[in-house]
Scaffold this active site. Structure first.
Site, PDB file in Angstrom:
ATOM      1  N   CYS A  62       0.845  -1.209   0.000  1.00 18.43           N
ATOM      2  CA  CYS A  62       0.000   0.000   0.000  1.00 18.43           C
ATOM      3  C   CYS A  62       0.880   1.260   0.000  1.00 18.43           C
ATOM      4  CB  CYS A  62      -0.982  -0.028   1.161  1.00 18.43           C
ATOM      5  SG  CYS A  62      -2.315   1.165   0.988  1.00 18.43           S
ATOM      6  N   HIS A  97      -3.823  -4.908   0.005  1.00 21.96           N
ATOM      7  CA  HIS A  97      -3.352  -5.473   1.276  1.00 21.96           C
ATOM      8  C   HIS A  97      -3.385  -7.002   1.220  1.00 21.96           C
ATOM      9  CE1 HIS A  97      -2.976  -1.789   3.618  1.00 21.96           C
ATOM     10  NE2 HIS A  97      -3.977  -1.344   2.892  1.00 21.96           N
ATOM     11  N   GLU A 150      -2.318  -9.053   3.299  1.00 22.31           N
ATOM     12  CA  GLU A 150      -2.610  -9.589   4.637  1.00 22.31           C
ATOM     13  C   GLU A 150      -4.111  -9.605   4.918  1.00 22.31           C
ATOM     14  OE1 GLU A 150      -1.421  -6.641   3.939  1.00 22.31           O
ATOM     15  OE2 GLU A 150      -2.127  -5.117   5.340  1.00 22.31           O
TER      16      GLU A 150
END
Lengths: 273, 206
Positions: free
Chosen positions: B84, B187, B189
């Site tokens: 990001c 993202h 994650e």
């Protein structure tokens, strides 16, 4: 292309996940972490986690669930974020910037404000400046009283002076990132969303609107995407009672040509190469 | 490099813990740190990110030993992943709130997404369109949706550096790469299976 989202809402009341009807009757559904694990496996797009406890006691009075019996809400969120590799929105009892910071630091991606947003809209402004508007979701609870939509605060118990349209505009102007519009009348009924209400909101703001309240079958979700501009649908009860619920709901939407993420059943732990 | 040891660079960014959680879940040895020792010792470096370009750059300058990091990444060619804003700072310059210099590792600038009908920030699941084959895409198959939260994007000078783009009223770069340096605008994650696959592939590049 950006996808429409399906978001399970998890209501946490004193350590347990509960089902809600009209914001007043609650039934226990189970352990907070186990349920999140399942919702994760069914590839939910996001989770909204709301703390609706009346006090600060989170003791489940059970130690046989395979997870620690946590004494407070933040520890529950910390456990949840270790199981859910998707965006998590956390709401309930947020009064200060510090409250937001605490929730983000244990793994929340966004926070959901309700009562504070109504009492002091400048708090939204302060919060979105500090953490970015993508982080601030405002939930607006609405009830029909004498044929007019009214916003209710404090867990749906207090009538406010605002119409949902007025409040939506105010929160958007103050930097809110998304609006979660919830119909108290439809809560727990399962007879479909209040499309008129949803349209009123999407017509007056340009931030994403999440529709909530009334989902009883998969077609209720498609109805929202067909007849309104909501970007996401949220629901609690329907996602908890049906096995593989999120997967099946998404499959229904995907098979009918709606713009959602491809349905998937994630077998956790099997893709380490 | 036999043993994988991932250093998640700590500069006070909000989502450090999420990145750590997912790496632990995948069974990797990872640490959240900004010490020279760990930056030198680790096999892979990850720079997470949430927030604005300028604020992130200031925090990075104040907390991370940049010369040491640059030596490991540019000289020793240690695999590096920016997520990001962590990807955006790889460029030369950013224009969020104020003009601010970036790392200059991948030549380009960070500019605001231009939309007329859609909302900003661009929040939600969007798919990536692969522009250039790379081992980072191994086993990705049909899973192309990732979770994004961004109003800005990294425009790179050389199209060779673009591995994937995404569409939000026009294409923007969602994965860039130059040699051992990678940047994800989304993202990983928070992107479930697809995100974990890409992270896994990144860790298995060397």
């Amino acid at each position: 292309m950006k996808k429409n989202r399906l978001i399970p809402v998890i209501l946490l009341k004193n350590g347990w996940i509960v089902q809600s009807k009209n914001f007043s009757q609650y039934q226990n559904l189970g352990n907070p972490v186990t349920i999140v694990k399942r919702l994760s496996q069914w590839a939910s797009d996001e989770l909204i986690y709301l703390d609706i406890s009346d006090d600060d006691n989170y003791d489940t009075r059970r130690d046989d669930q395979g997870y620690a019996n946590r004494g407070d809400f933040l520890s529950v969120i910390e456990d949840v974020s270790k199981e859910a590799f998707m965006p998590i929105t956390v709401g309930g009892k947020i009064r200060t910037i510090k409250d937001i910071e605490n929730r983000l630091s244990v793994g929340a991606d966004k926070v959901c404000l309700n009562t504070m947003a109504i009492q002091d809209p400048s708090f939204i402004n302060e919060a979105s400046r500090e953490f970015g508007s993508q982080c601030i979701v405002i939930s607006i609870d609405v009830k029909l009283t004498s044929k007019k939509y009214n916003v209710f605060a404090t867990g749906g118990s207090k009538k406010t002076k605002f119409s949902p349209k007025e409040l939506s505009k105010i929160v958007e102007d103050n930097g809110a990132g998304e609006i979660l519009i919830n119909s108290i009348d439809k809560d727990g009924k399962g007879d479909g969303f209040d499309l008129t209400l949803i349209n009123q909101i999407t017509d007056c703001v340009s931030i994403p609107v999440i529709a909530c309240g009334g989902a009883g079958e998969w077609s209720h979700f498609s109805e929202v995407f067909e007849k309104t501009d909501a970007e996401a649908v949220a629901a609690a009860n329907i996602f908890h009672y049906v096995d593989q619920s999120v997967f099946l709901a998404k499959k229904h939407l995907y098979d009918n040509g709606f713009n959602v993420r491809k349905p998937d059943l994630i077998k956790i732990d099997n893709y380490r190469i | 490099m036999a043993k994988k040891f991932i250093c998640i660079l700590d500069y006070g960014s909000g989502n450090v813990r999420s990145v750590h959680n997912v790496l632990k879940h995948l069974g990797y040895n990872a640490v959240v740190s900004n010490t020279k020792d760990n930056i030198k010792k680790c096999s892979h470096l990850i720079l997470p990110g949430v927030g604005s370009f300028g604020a992130s750059m200031r925090k990075i300058e104040n907390t991370i030993p940049f010369d040491c990091l640059e030596e490991q990444v540019l000289k020793n060619a240690k695999p590096f992943l920016g997520i990001c804003v962590g990807m955006q700072v790889l460029g030369d310059v950013g224009f969020e709130f104020e003009e601010c210099k970036g790392f200059g590792w991948i030549q380009g600038s960070v500019e605001k997404l231009i939309v007329s009908d859609s909302t900003l920030p661009h929040i939600g699941w969007n798919d990536i369109i692969i522009k250039k084959d790379n081992p980072i895409f191994r086993n990705l198959k049909e899973f192309r949706d990732f979770y994004f939260v961004n109003s800005y994007h990294l425009k790179v000078n050389n199209p060779e550096y673009v591995l994937a783009s995404s569409d939000y009223e026009g294409l923007f770069n969602s994965i860039v790469s130059k040699d051992n340096i990678f940047g994800f605008q989304f993202h990983p994650e928070k992107s479930q299976k697809a995100g974990q696959l890409l992270l896994n592939n990144f860790i298995h590049l060397t």
